[in-house]
Design an enzyme around this catalytic site. Structure first.
Site, PDB file in Angstrom:
ATOM      1  N   ASP A  36       0.811  -1.220   0.000  1.00 20.37           N
ATOM      2  CA  ASP A  36       0.000   0.000   0.000  1.00 20.37           C
ATOM      3  C   ASP A  36       0.846   1.272   0.000  1.00 20.37           C
ATOM      4  OD1 ASP A  36      -2.278  -1.416  -0.159  1.00 20.37           O
ATOM      5  OD2 ASP A  36      -3.144  -0.801   1.746  1.00 20.37           O
ATOM      6  N   ASP A 274     -11.888  38.932 -31.516  1.00 15.96           N
ATOM      7  CA  ASP A 274     -11.232  37.663 -31.804  1.00 15.96           C
ATOM      8  C   ASP A 274     -11.960  36.495 -31.142  1.00 15.96           C
ATOM      9  OD1 ASP A 274      -9.050  36.330 -33.054  1.00 15.96           O
ATOM     10  OD2 ASP A 274      -8.253  35.931 -31.052  1.00 15.96           O
ATOM     11  N   GLY A 409      -7.747  24.352 -32.918  1.00 15.55           N
ATOM     12  CA  GLY A 409      -8.829  23.945 -33.796  1.00 15.55           C
ATOM     13  C   GLY A 409      -8.936  24.873 -34.993  1.00 15.55           C
TER      14      GLY A 409
END
Lengths: 514, 428
Positions: A36, A274, A409
């Site tokens: 662990d 813009d 994009g």
């Protein structure tokens, strides 16, 4: 049993580790099997901490099972105290130790250690990481905080920042500055940076700033009831929320809402021409409740996006998120199953995703831009540079972070506009320079049936794309192609059409024009 | 051709008493083995039956790999599963049915035990038997434990391979079996060298696909490519196979000794052996000499992690001119790493198991030039001014055999070169 690959949250003892690691002078003795200790590397690697988390594990093995493990726990407790001399100790069990029922709390209390020992009950098979952090901090506060005289100046506590928190480090700095502008000092910031003795002084503040409800709400509620400390309900992420937060603090303290907005740039950046192309961008928002709530408001009111879907993975925030979704005219997605999130995103075909690390990868797979707004996060979201989410600088950071993938994009869009050009085509790759130019493949007849990876055909949608319509669809930039496909198919189904021709495509485009 | 530097002479460390300490252990559990095993076995799925902690561990250890539709997952135990035992078996059946219907390409399914499933004594062996019957002949279901209470890190691979040995068909053919999951490129180099010596047929455990099954029997001889395969070694001997003892194939010397042991077993002449190995030996020697320049005369301290520590310490002390201060391993199988212990330059403390705080005290006192440790310790030690090499990379990166010998030395020298390169202190 539930089949899982990705988990948004770790087990509750990891939440307790986040509190212990955030604090100083506190030590966590965790009854847990060998292995662990993997959780240490979340702190040393993802957060790049320069010290080991203050956690001692009993690391029991198979041969220790039986009565031996209780002795092991007590030895670990005593060794930890002798070595680290903490001001207070928290003790608890991990999921496996919970099954062997050694009662770490009871055992530690009988050892007579000279410092407060706080026992944690963290049900590993029902609850998760955020609960673990919230409950641990609540128990620490409940055990240590006592009524004390108020400070002369107006002060507050910053409540909720932890280790491994998304941008907690810089949010603290931003809020401290903001409050200082109003003439308010920070009494204690906790758990991050606080010692157990700092916790005893929490009551000296005039009010609490609840930074992250996921990790600080229980403690704030207790302090409100038992120490008479009111706490803020607005989380100052986004311009509007920050202004609301300032008004809320002014109302609590009676101080004027005086702050310095000279470096706030989001409103002008968002208003400038813009940014017009951001209008109505369809976004899907997913993450922890607090960040989703804030992001949805920024997306709609400050960026001019259209929120088409939202949800969270932590059930503790389900009620809030459902109410928020209703406000947006949506149904909230409350789930910890990434496959459900992926299905929702596929069905909605948004133009952008605001989410976690998981959504970033879903976005990658589906070709949708994504910005990270919430934990769980990776090492790159513990940046070296100053990058808060809260306050006015936080708003600036958010504007840049969200717009970047979209600007990419736009670049893609320009490339696609020139797709008929001999240099730019789908098979050309990232660059045609350096002799890497690849001639465009011959455009031959595409298969008639819609077999395309852009978006899955909706369930039960028996509509067939004719090849020229399919070709026309390919001319649409990739980041809106999914939406165009979906709209056209929905349109065709509504009209009872079996086939989609170029005309259908443009009929649908006219129908959905905005 | 470079002149071979004489290797240090040593009486070895076989007789060195081993320091054994019990306390907190800063190690991974065996579940982590799944992360490289599933890449190697292309039609296998590893289903851990455990808690959210197990799923979280796999996610943390797998890093970005988690997003590549990996062939592993966790059936997370919920409260209802802990209430009644019969219930848990039914639940498991339905999880597996759902999984196999979604992934029809899966031919081998491993039910992997974890600490929670071991503690509640969920009988996964019986579940595996039952499911093998249900899904035969399409899918074979096996079971092993990767729990932290029973296994440490690479021991998970050992447990997995050992679970496959009893179901291998019986064979009387004289075949060589290479045991241990290696990166494909490394495996092909090893097979290539042995084939050039005329040794064959060669089998590899684990095989990349369930259909590539081979037999085992009294005429099988096997060589381990990894030192952590104690249980698999025992399981193979139970099937009558015979082990070829050798140092592990790290570095030029280790690889040559490993190949020589197999060549001897198959009666390969010295002349053939030299003809096949001369060129790659020379290449390896040159690469190691170049990559280990900054290691010469430096000291190294190993925290326990993978059981690779002893063979690696042997490589670093003999071929790179380092001095070992302490070599810690989670387990020391004397009969498996014996040949490496014989060659290890005498001097270091050998430690098995761990009390991490005491070991850190020893490490700080010794101030080694290089500390090999896990990621939970690496950054904290760097912050104290020590130079570290994180150990997990040694398990994931191709490091075995001749062509990788230079890369292996490079893994250790890079952190030291970096420390020399960075000039970050402010001007006085």
């Amino acid at each position: 049993m539930k089949l899982t690959v990705w988990t948004y949250e770790g087990p509750p003892h990891v939440g307790a580790m986040r509190v212990a690691t955030a604090m100083k002078g506190l030590h966590y003795v965790l009854h847990a099997p060998q292995g662990d200790t993997y959780a240490d590397l979340l702190f040393t690697m993802i957060e790049r901490r320069n010290h080991r988390p203050p956690v001692t594990y009993t690391t029991f093995q198979a041969r220790d099972l039986g009565s031996d493990t209780a002795q092991l726990f007590q030895d670990a407790c005593r060794d930890a105290y002798d070595r680290f001399k903490p001001e207070a100790i928290i003790v608890g069990a991990s999921c496996t130790a919970e099954l062997i029922q050694d009662d770490p709390g009871g055992m530690a209390e009988t050892m007579g250690l000279p410092v407060p020992v706080i026992a944690l009950e963290l049900p590993s098979y029902q609850r998760k990481e955020n609960f673990g952090a919230d409950e641990t901090f609540f128990q620490i506060v409940r055990h240590l905080a006592r009524p004390v005289a108020k400070t002369d100046r107006i002060t507050c506590n910053l409540i909720g920042p932890t280790a491994l928190g998304y941008r907690h480090r810089d949010d603290i700095e931003e809020l401290t500055g903001l409050l200082s502008d109003m003439g308010i000092d920070v009494n204690v910031c906790a758990p991050m940076g606080a010692t157990p003795s700092d916790i005893t002084r929490l009551g000296a503040a005039h009010f609490n700033v609840l930074m992250y409800p996921e990790t600080g709400e229980s403690a704030c509620r207790w302090m409100e009831r038992d120490l008479g400390l009111p706490f803020t309900k607005t989380v100052p992420i986004g311009v509007g929320a920050t202004r609301d937060f300032i008004a809320e603090v002014a109302a609590i303290t009676g101080l004027p809402a005086k702050v310095d907005e000279s470096r706030l740039r989001l409103p002008w950046y968002s208003a400038s021409v813009d940014s017009t192309y951001l209008t109505g961008k369809r976004v899907f928002v997913f993450g922890d409740g607090t960040h989703v709530k804030a992001a949805a408001r920024i997306a709609r009111d400050e960026m001019g996006f259209e929120v088409v879907g939202l949800g969270c993975y932590n059930r503790e925030m389900a009620r809030d998120i459902r109410a928020l979704a209703k406000d947006f005219g949506l149904t909230a997605l409350i789930t910890e199953d990434y496959l459900e999130v992926e299905a929702a995103i596929e069905a909605l075909a948004p133009e952008m995703i605001l989410g976690t690390q998981m959504e970033r990868h879903i976005g990658k797979r589906l070709g949708i831009p994504c910005a990270v707004i919430s934990a769980p996060v990776h090492v790159q979201d513990f940046p070296a540079r100053y990058s808060p989410q809260m306050g006015f600088e936080g708003a600036n950071v958010i504007f840049d972070t969200w717009v970047h993938p979209l600007v990419m994009g736009l670049e893609e869009h320009l490339l696609h506009m020139f797709r008929e050009d001999f240099e730019f085509h789908d098979a050309a790759g990232a660059s045609h320079h350096g002799g890497k130019a690849v001639p465009a493949p011959e455009v031959d007849d595409l298969p008639i049936v819609a077999a395309n990876n852009d978006a899955p055909t909706p369930q039960g949608g028996e509509v067939i794309w004719l090849s020229d319509a399919e070709r026309e669809l390919k001319k649409i930039p990739f980041f809106v192609r999914g939406k165009a496909r979906r709209n056209t198919e929905t349109f065709a189904q509504q009209k009872g059409l079996q086939e989609i021709s170029i005309d259908t495509l443009y009929e649908a485009k006219a129908h959905y024009a905005r | 051709m470079t002149v071979a530097r004489p290797l240090p002479t040593t009486t070895g460390c076989r007789e060195t008493p081993v320091l054994k300490q019990r306390g907190q252990r800063e190690v991974f559990c065996g579940l982590t083995g799944i992360i490289w095993l599933h890449r190697k076995m292309q039609d296998a799925f590893f289903l851990v039956i455990g808690s959210r902690t197990c799923a979280h561990l796999l996610q943390s250890a797998a890093g970005v790999m988690i997003f590549a539709e990996p062939r592993f997952g966790t059936a997370i135990l919920e409260e209802t599963d802990l209430a009644g035992m019969a219930d848990a078996q039914d639940e498991l059946d339905s999880v597996v049915a759902k999984l196999l219907s979604r992934r029809p390409d899966i031919k081998q399914l491993f039910l992997v035990g974890s600490c929670p499933s071991e503690v509640i004594k969920l009988d996964l062996a019986r579940a595996a038997e039952r499911m093998t019957q249900t899904y035969a002949p399409h899918v074979r279901v096996l079971n092993f434990s990767g729990s932290g209470i029973e296994t440490t890190f690479t021991q998970g691979e050992d447990a997995c391979l050992a679970s496959m040995v009893p179901v291998l068909p019986t064979s009387t053919a004289r075949e060589l079996m290479l045991v241990g999951a290696l990166p494909d490129v490394v495996e092909q180099q090893a097979i290539g060298l042995l084939t050039q010596m005329g040794i064959g047929p060669i089998r590899v455990l684990p095989a990349p696909r369930a259909a590539d099954q081979f037999g085992v029997g009294e005429n099988t001889v096997f060589a381990l490519t990894q030192p952590f395969l104690g249980d698999t070694h025992a399981a193979l001997e139970r099937r009558g196979a015979r082990h070829i003892a050798a140092p592990f194939p790290f570095g030029e010397e280790g690889t040559t000794a490993w190949l020589a042991a197999i060549a001897h077993e198959f009666g390969v002449s010295q002349e053939v052996f030299d003809r096949v190995t001369a060129a790659p030996r020379d290449r390896a020697r040159r690469a190691v000499a170049q990559a280990s320049e900054s290691l010469r005369g430096k000291s190294v301290f190993f925290f326990p992690d993978s059981q690779l520590e002893i063979p690696l310490a042997r490589f670093l002390t003999r071929e790179c001119g380092m001095t070992a201060i302490e070599v810690g391993a989670p387990y020391i199988h004397q009969n498996i790493v014996g040949p490496d212990l014989d060659l290890l330059v005498e001097g270091p403390v050998l430690s098995e198991g761990q009390d991490v705080d005491l070991q850190l005290d020893r490490c700080r006192a010794a101030r080694p030039d290089l500390t090999v440790c896990g990621l939970g310790l690496a950054n904290p030690l760097e912050a104290e001014g020590m130079t570290t090499k994180w150990a997990i990379e040694l398990v994931f990166t191709p490091v075995h055999f001749y062509e990788q010998a230079g890369d292996l030395a490079g893994l250790f020298s890079r952190p030291m070169r970096r420390r020399d390169l960075l000039k970050l202190e402010a001007a006085e």
